[in-house]
Design a protein around this motif. Sequence first.
Motif, PDB file in Angstrom:
ATOM      1  N   GLU A 156       9.731  57.535 -70.541  1.00 55.40           N
ATOM      2  CA  GLU A 156      10.474  56.789 -69.519  1.00 55.40           C
ATOM      3  C   GLU A 156      11.251  55.624 -70.153  1.00 55.40           C
ATOM      4  OE1 GLU A 156       9.677  54.481 -65.258  1.00 55.40           O
ATOM      5  OE2 GLU A 156       8.004  55.354 -66.393  1.00 55.40           O
ATOM      6  N   LEU A 157      10.597  54.981 -71.124  1.00 53.54           N
ATOM      7  CA  LEU A 157      11.253  53.859 -71.821  1.00 53.54           C
ATOM      8  C   LEU A 157      12.458  54.346 -72.623  1.00 53.54           C
ATOM      9  CD1 LEU A 157      11.175  50.834 -72.445  1.00 53.54           C
ATOM     10  CD2 LEU A 157       9.668  51.373 -74.393  1.00 53.54           C
ATOM     11  N   ASP A 158      12.305  55.494 -73.289  1.00 54.87           N
ATOM     12  CA  ASP A 158      13.418  56.035 -74.087  1.00 54.87           C
ATOM     13  C   ASP A 158      14.592  56.433 -73.192  1.00 54.87           C
ATOM     14  OD1 ASP A 158      11.975  55.623 -76.358  1.00 54.87           O
ATOM     15  OD2 ASP A 158      11.233  57.701 -76.498  1.00 54.87           O
ATOM     16  N   ASP A 159      14.281  57.028 -72.036  1.00 54.77           N
ATOM     17  CA  ASP A 159      15.367  57.395 -71.111  1.00 54.77           C
ATOM     18  C   ASP A 159      16.133  56.163 -70.629  1.00 54.77           C
ATOM     19  OD1 ASP A 159      14.741  60.037 -71.345  1.00 54.77           O
ATOM     20  OD2 ASP A 159      13.532  60.103 -69.495  1.00 54.77           O
ATOM     21  N   ALA A 160      15.413  55.112 -70.324  1.00 50.54           N
ATOM     22  CA  ALA A 160      16.064  53.881 -69.856  1.00 50.54           C
ATOM     23  C   ALA A 160      16.937  53.273 -70.955  1.00 50.54           C
ATOM     24  CB  ALA A 160      15.010  52.881 -69.397  1.00 50.54           C
ATOM     25  N   GLN A 161      16.417  53.307 -72.198  1.00 51.92           N
ATOM     26  CA  GLN A 161      17.204  52.762 -73.305  1.00 51.92           C
ATOM     27  C   GLN A 161      18.464  53.596 -73.536  1.00 51.92           C
ATOM     28  OE1 GLN A 161      15.154  52.609 -77.051  1.00 51.92           O
ATOM     29  NE2 GLN A 161      16.614  51.103 -77.908  1.00 51.92           N
ATOM     30  N   GLY A 162      18.341  54.932 -73.429  1.00 49.20           N
ATOM     31  CA  GLY A 162      19.501  55.808 -73.622  1.00 49.20           C
ATOM     32  C   GLY A 162      20.575  55.561 -72.575  1.00 49.20           C
ATOM     33  N   LYS A 163      20.125  55.408 -71.308  1.00 45.39           N
ATOM     34  CA  LYS A 163      21.107  55.132 -70.247  1.00 45.39           C
ATOM     35  C   LYS A 163      21.788  53.768 -70.463  1.00 45.39           C
ATOM     36  CE  LYS A 163      18.756  57.914 -66.721  1.00 45.39           C
ATOM     37  NZ  LYS A 163      18.052  57.908 -65.420  1.00 45.39           N
ATOM     38  N   ASP A 164      21.008  52.802 -70.972  1.00 44.98           N
ATOM     39  CA  ASP A 164      21.593  51.473 -71.235  1.00 44.98           C
ATOM     40  C   ASP A 164      22.671  51.555 -72.315  1.00 44.98           C
ATOM     41  OD1 ASP A 164      22.029  48.720 -71.306  1.00 44.98           O
ATOM     42  OD2 ASP A 164      20.456  48.413 -72.791  1.00 44.98           O
ATOM     43  N   LEU A 165      22.362  52.270 -73.401  1.00 45.09           N
ATOM     44  CA  LEU A 165      23.340  52.403 -74.487  1.00 45.09           C
ATOM     45  C   LEU A 165      24.572  53.202 -74.033  1.00 45.09           C
ATOM     46  CD1 LEU A 165      20.932  53.066 -77.509  1.00 45.09           C
ATOM     47  CD2 LEU A 165      22.147  50.945 -76.929  1.00 45.09           C
ATOM     48  N   ALA A 166      24.357  54.239 -73.231  1.00 47.51           N
ATOM     49  CA  ALA A 166      25.481  55.054 -72.749  1.00 47.51           C
ATOM     50  C   ALA A 166      26.395  54.230 -71.847  1.00 47.51           C
ATOM     51  CB  ALA A 166      24.938  56.277 -72.003  1.00 47.51           C
ATOM     52  N   SER A 167      25.771  53.394 -70.993  1.00 44.04           N
ATOM     53  CA  SER A 167      26.600  52.552 -70.110  1.00 44.04           C
ATOM     54  C   SER A 167      27.369  51.496 -70.907  1.00 44.04           C
ATOM     55  CB  SER A 167      25.715  51.883 -69.062  1.00 44.04           C
ATOM     56  OG  SER A 167      24.786  50.992 -69.674  1.00 44.04           O
ATOM     57  N   GLU A 168      26.760  51.007 -72.004  1.00 47.43           N
ATOM     58  CA  GLU A 168      27.460  50.048 -72.863  1.00 47.43           C
ATOM     59  C   GLU A 168      28.677  50.701 -73.519  1.00 47.43           C
ATOM     60  OE1 GLU A 168      26.503  46.989 -76.573  1.00 47.43           O
ATOM     61  OE2 GLU A 168      24.937  48.311 -75.783  1.00 47.43           O
ATOM     62  N   SER A 169      28.525  51.958 -73.960  1.00 48.41           N
ATOM     63  CA  SER A 169      29.658  52.698 -74.541  1.00 48.41           C
ATOM     64  C   SER A 169      30.741  52.930 -73.501  1.00 48.41           C
ATOM     65  CB  SER A 169      29.163  54.045 -75.099  1.00 48.41           C
ATOM     66  OG  SER A 169      28.228  53.841 -76.141  1.00 48.41           O
ATOM     67  N   ALA A 170      30.304  53.181 -72.257  1.00 47.76           N
ATOM     68  CA  ALA A 170      31.290  53.376 -71.193  1.00 47.76           C
ATOM     69  C   ALA A 170      32.103  52.099 -70.955  1.00 47.76           C
ATOM     70  CB  ALA A 170      30.581  53.821 -69.912  1.00 47.76           C
ATOM     71  N   VAL A 171      31.440  50.942 -71.056  1.00 46.85           N
ATOM     72  CA  VAL A 171      32.151  49.667 -70.902  1.00 46.85           C
ATOM     73  C   VAL A 171      33.179  49.496 -72.016  1.00 46.85           C
ATOM     74  CG1 VAL A 171      31.898  47.166 -70.975  1.00 46.85           C
ATOM     75  CG2 VAL A 171      30.309  48.540 -69.634  1.00 46.85           C
ATOM     76  N   GLU A 172      32.770  49.798 -73.253  1.00 44.42           N
ATOM     77  CA  GLU A 172      33.689  49.683 -74.383  1.00 44.42           C
ATOM     78  C   GLU A 172      34.886  50.620 -74.218  1.00 44.42           C
ATOM     79  OE1 GLU A 172      31.325  50.371 -77.785  1.00 44.42           O
ATOM     80  OE2 GLU A 172      30.309  48.415 -77.712  1.00 44.42           O
ATOM     81  N   ALA A 173      34.633  51.842 -73.739  1.00 43.93           N
ATOM     82  CA  ALA A 173      35.727  52.793 -73.517  1.00 43.93           C
ATOM     83  C   ALA A 173      36.674  52.299 -72.427  1.00 43.93           C
ATOM     84  CB  ALA A 173      35.141  54.157 -73.142  1.00 43.93           C
ATOM     85  N   ALA A 174      36.094  51.711 -71.370  1.00 45.09           N
ATOM     86  CA  ALA A 174      36.933  51.173 -70.291  1.00 45.09           C
ATOM     87  C   ALA A 174      37.787  50.017 -70.795  1.00 45.09           C
ATOM     88  CB  ALA A 174      36.055  50.740 -69.132  1.00 45.09           C
ATOM     89  N   GLN A 175      37.195  49.176 -71.659  1.00 41.03           N
ATOM     90  CA  GLN A 175      37.971  48.073 -72.245  1.00 41.03           C
ATOM     91  C   GLN A 175      39.120  48.601 -73.102  1.00 41.03           C
ATOM     92  OE1 GLN A 175      34.908  45.843 -74.274  1.00 41.03           O
ATOM     93  NE2 GLN A 175      34.601  44.442 -72.527  1.00 41.03           N
ATOM     94  N   ALA A 176      38.860  49.662 -73.878  1.00 37.48           N
ATOM     95  CA  ALA A 176      39.912  50.266 -74.706  1.00 37.48           C
ATOM     96  C   ALA A 176      41.021  50.844 -73.828  1.00 37.48           C
ATOM     97  CB  ALA A 176      39.317  51.345 -75.608  1.00 37.48           C
ATOM     98  N   ASN A 177      40.622  51.505 -72.715  1.00 37.18           N
ATOM     99  CA  ASN A 177      41.623  52.053 -71.804  1.00 37.18           C
ATOM    100  C   ASN A 177      42.473  50.938 -71.182  1.00 37.18           C
ATOM    101  OD1 ASN A 177      40.848  54.713 -72.239  1.00 37.18           O
ATOM    102  ND2 ASN A 177      39.344  54.695 -70.552  1.00 37.18           N
ATOM    103  N   LEU A 178      41.809  49.814 -70.858  1.00 39.23           N
ATOM    104  CA  LEU A 178      42.547  48.687 -70.289  1.00 39.23           C
ATOM    105  C   LEU A 178      43.544  48.117 -71.301  1.00 39.23           C
ATOM    106  CD1 LEU A 178      43.100  46.627 -68.086  1.00 39.23           C
ATOM    107  CD2 LEU A 178      41.146  45.294 -68.933  1.00 39.23           C
ATOM    108  N   GLN A 179      43.106  47.955 -72.541  1.00 43.51           N
ATOM    109  CA  GLN A 179      44.007  47.437 -73.571  1.00 43.51           C
ATOM    110  C   GLN A 179      45.185  48.390 -73.795  1.00 43.51           C
ATOM    111  OE1 GLN A 179      41.488  46.794 -76.965  1.00 43.51           O
ATOM    112  NE2 GLN A 179      40.599  44.895 -76.144  1.00 43.51           N
TER     113      GLN A 179
END
Length: 405
Positions: A156-179
């Motif tokens: 359960e802890l690993d799944d939560a960490q994976g979702k956290d990292l994936a959402s962080e990558s999504a934020v970075e991708a959204a920032q790149a799209n905005l730029q």
Amino acid sequence: MYKHCFVFLIALLLAAAGCGPNRAENAAAVAAAAPPSVGVTKAVEKPLERRLTVSSELVPFQEIDVYAKESGYVRKLLVDYGTHVKEGQLMAVLEIPELEVQLRQDDSAITNARDQVTHAEHELARAGAQHKVLHLQFTRLDGVAKTKPGLVAQQELDDAQGKDLASESAVEAAQANLQSAQSMLLSAQSKREHDQVLFDYSKITAPFAGIVTQRFANLGALMQAGTNSSTQAMPLVRLSQDNLFRLVIPVPEAYVRFIHVGDPVAVHVSSLNRDLPGKVTRFSVDVRADTRTMHTEVEIPNVDGSLMPGLYAEATLALEKKAQALSVPLQAVNHENEQASVYVVGASNKIEVRKITIGIQTDTDAEVLSGLKEGDLVVISDRSSLKSGEEVRPQVVDVIEYKKN
């Protein structure tokens, strides 16, 4: 009685005939014995100024042919021959349909780019919110796992960490799209500004204040771009600056050393019968090989607007000036093998040939640096028959000076 009278008359006639030749000979002898008369003048101290007068043509300080920057048809023509314009004044408007269409396309591209930026901002906000929630979940589980081991399953802890990292990558991708969207918007805006600058060239304005001396285009005429070297572009008008003129003086090589910036120049325009003050403003500091002259310019303000391009003027420059100089008339000076001399009547009224050294020369006088002293009588009349040592009768005469009007 008649016979005696006849003989007496013959005797009188013979006596008269005998006396005539003797009187003529006596008169000739007296004339030959008298010294010849010569005209003289005194060597005197007076101010001397050496001048140079050169004729030249008045030209505008600036004169250009005004071309179109972009090709187009003349829609408005606001000037003609003799029109006075101010700096920045509108002279003509061109019709450029291609640029008008391009500007509309640029506006559409900017609107689309702004929409893309707005969408990218929303995507970044959504990804950021989702990442915040998932990151909080992982942080809580990780805290519980550390404080109470075994309470939270590792999976359960690993799944939560994976979702956290994936959402962080999504934020970075959204920032790149905005730029990227913002860059596209800047690019579209820059293209719009570029095309607007080109379209602004459809308004042809005066680069400086002056007068239109030539007009080459009419309403509806196609103006080619003046920057295109592959076509013979036609200018719109010729513009001349009319409040300031140049007088270009070709100064001979012998006088170059006397020219300095700021030297006063007397300008005479004969066609207007006017005398104008001027001064040397610039010169080329070199002598042309073909003419052996130096390009020298005099600026003349056209305060009352009476000066016109093409008028001829005489410029007089003061080269050398002395407050007091021993001088003699030029007509008294003889030149032989680069040696100057004068005929002087000495104290015994006899001719002396004096070698002299000449300094400043004007139109009428020459400065004597050596060979004479003030008050010496120099011969200014015909000297072809005079010889050194010959006795003469000096007669002081006035020297006539001819001055320019």
